[in-house]
Motif scaffolding. Structure first.
Motif, mmCIF file in Angstrom:
data_model
loop_
_atom_site.group_PDB
_atom_site.id
_atom_site.type_symbol
_atom_site.label_atom_id
_atom_site.label_comp_id
_atom_site.label_asym_id
_atom_site.label_seq_id
_atom_site.Cartn_x
_atom_site.Cartn_y
_atom_site.Cartn_z
ATOM 1 N N GLU A 1 0.847 -1.198 0.000
ATOM 2 C CA GLU A 1 0.000 0.000 0.000
ATOM 3 C C GLU A 1 0.879 1.243 0.000
ATOM 4 O O GLU A 1 1.754 1.400 0.860
ATOM 5 N N VAL B 1 -1.179 -1.004 -4.259
ATOM 6 C CA VAL B 1 -2.514 -0.440 -4.014
ATOM 7 C C VAL B 1 -2.372 0.985 -3.474
ATOM 8 O O VAL B 1 -1.628 1.207 -2.514
ATOM 9 N N GLU C 1 -3.740 3.927 -1.213
ATOM 10 C CA GLU C 1 -4.543 3.832 0.026
ATOM 11 C C GLU C 1 -6.010 4.192 -0.200
ATOM 12 O O GLU C 1 -6.891 3.729 0.509
ATOM 13 N N GLY D 1 -7.740 -0.341 1.288
ATOM 14 C CA GLY D 1 -6.276 -0.346 1.232
ATOM 15 C C GLY D 1 -5.725 -1.754 1.177
ATOM 16 O O GLY D 1 -6.433 -2.722 0.895
ATOM 17 N N GLY D 2 -4.434 -1.881 1.485
ATOM 18 C CA GLY D 2 -3.730 -3.153 1.375
ATOM 19 C C GLY D 2 -4.345 -4.289 2.169
ATOM 20 O O GLY D 2 -4.484 -5.415 1.677
ATOM 21 N N ILE E 1 2.631 -1.793 4.313
ATOM 22 C CA ILE E 1 2.080 -0.434 4.180
ATOM 23 C C ILE E 1 3.235 0.552 4.339
ATOM 24 O O ILE E 1 3.841 0.646 5.412
#
Length: 333
Positions: free
Chosen positions: A178, A231, A233, A239-240, A260
């Motif tokens: 993310e 990805v 956010e 998100g992730g 992240i």
């Protein structure tokens, strides 16, 4: 382009502030505004913590020495803060009175679209010319090919994703990474393409989870076990962690990990590109005020300076081109 009063006196004292999220290169931009102002014999004041500093009268005169040795530093020496009070008429009145006490008759605002909205409101009410400079890692402002901080943030993301790929490779894992981008997927798009990610999920495009799962299934069958999914956010699917949860429920045999990157992308020494565009934009903002260009955002398009009326810079968003999406699909196959 001018505010409602139409005619402006010559600007003699400039206030500079950074507002909204910080981004690497803001210091280089402050330096350029201060030194250009001083070169042309104008007084220049640093406003601390954005619009909040205007309300608190935290406004200090600056000279060339105030900005020595800051071009390489991330963050912003003027600091930044959110200021809801400035969006109230009373707050803007107070801000204007504080500027007036110092004799400030022109403003340079380094920030994102929220900061420009505030500048537009203020300038229309009090006839103080404002020049916006796009400082945001998200690159989500129309009227410029680059925003200050984007290049550094993307390079930080790339460096991290490259390291994650090494461990993904060692363990045959799927990594969901993310990156920042609440409303814009440019960091995800650029870092994803540059690191060879198999899939890139961004807010500007609807996420087809069925297609993503089918693609991972097909890759699993042909033993392509190292997969990276980048990805943003702000992706509409989540998100992730959300994406990972869905994939894991559909493909239980896959070894899935989430990384992240978070605020690491905001900091760090700005890249050469960010230092250059920040310097160029800061210099141009002062020239704009001197030439009587008011209430515009200074941008760079096709390597030339480009001026967008502030209210357009506020409303318009960058569009992600179809070509980029096609490149992602072809290169990840």
């Amino acid at each position: 382009m001018n505010s409602k009063k139409g005619t402006h006196k010559k600007v003699t004292k400039i206030g500079v502030l950074t507002s909204g999220g910080d981004s690497p290169g803001m210091n280089a931009c402050i330096r350029a505004v201060v030194r250009t102002s001083r070169y042309y014999g104008m007084d220049v004041f640093g406003i601390v913590r954005g619009y909040q500093g205007m309300l608190d009268s935290d406004i200090n005169e600056m000279d060339s020495r105030s900005v020595a040795n800051i071009i390489q530093r991330g963050g912003t020496i003027l600091k930044t803060a959110r200021c809801l009070e400035f969006y109230e008429p009373q707050g803007r009145k107070k801000a204007y009175e504080n500027l007036k006490k110092k004799g400030i008759d022109g403003l340079v605002i380094i920030g994102g679209d929220g900061s420009f909205r505030g500048a537009q409101l203020f300038s229309n009410e009090y006839d103080i010319p404002c020049i916006g400079i796009p400082g945001t890692i998200d690159k989500d402002i129309a009227g410029t090919d680059f925003t200050i901080g984007f290049d550094t943030a993307v390079n930080t993301a790339i460096e991290s994703i490259d390291k994650i790929r090494d461990t993904a490779d060692a363990h045959d894992r799927l990594f969901i990474i993310e990156v920042m981008g609440r409303d814009a997927g440019y960091i995800a798009l650029h870092s994803g393409i540059a690191t060879g990610a198999e899939h890139i999920l961004i807010p500007e495009r609807k996420t087809d989870m069925e297609a993503l799962v089918a693609s991972l299934e097909e890759k699993e069958k042909r033993k392509k076990l190292v997969n990276l999914v980048v990805v943003a956010e702000g992706d509409e699917f989540g998100g992730g962690n959300e994406v990972a949860k869905t994939i894991k429920s559909r493909l239980p045999n896959l070894d899935v990990r989430v990384a992240i990157l978070g605020h690491i992308q905001r900091g760090g020494s700005p890249t050469c590109l960010d230092r250059l565009i920040a310097s160029r934009m800061g210099y141009s903002a002062v020239e704009c005020l001197m030439e009587g260009k008011h209430n515009v955002m200074v941008g760079i398009m096709n390597n030339r300076m480009h001026y967008t009326p502030l209210n357009n810079a506020v409303k318009a968003k960058q569009k992600v081109s179809e070509e980029w999406m096609k490149i992602v699909k072809i290169l990840a196959s």
